[in-house]
Design a protein around this motif. Structure first.
Motif: not given
Length: 122
Positions: A1-12
């Protein structure tokens, strides 16, 4: 979850929103009727950011061994989800405090995440 959160944060950050609602200064106060692909990707990344962190906190509430961390994680999940809902309503109503609601919601989740990391490192 945390890794996916980080990737989504980068994408935003990689996919910025379209100029609208007076931002940046000089932009029309209107909301466009159609959005660019990068704006839509930003929106989807934002949904992931604001959904995955509360989900991670909820999972932590059921899996962490310490009762205090379980409670803090559960409260964080509830507060972050509530904040996301309030932010969505504020956005749709073009409320003047929309940005403040967004930042407070971010602060709730990121504080939990930072403290959890600090706790895990100690």
């Amino acid at each position: 979850m945390i890794a996916a959160f980080g990737l989504a944060l980068i994408a935003s950050g990689v996919f910025p929103m379209d100029a609208m609602r007076g931002y940046p200064p000089g932009t029309s106060d209107e909301t466009p009727t159609e959005f660019s692909m990068r704006h839509r990707l930003h929106d989807w990344a934002g949904v992931a950011v604001f959904g995955l962190l509360p989900l991670a906190a909820l999972i932590a509430a059921f899996t962490l061994p310490d009762v205090a961390w379980k409670a803090y994680s559960a409260l964080t999940a509830a507060a972050a989800l509530a904040g996301f809902g309030i932010f969505g309503q504020a956005w749709e109503q073009d409320h003047p405090h929309t940005g403040l609601v967004q930042r407070v919601t971010i602060l709730v989740g990121w504080t939990w995440l930072g403290l959890l990391f600090a706790h895990a490192a100690s």
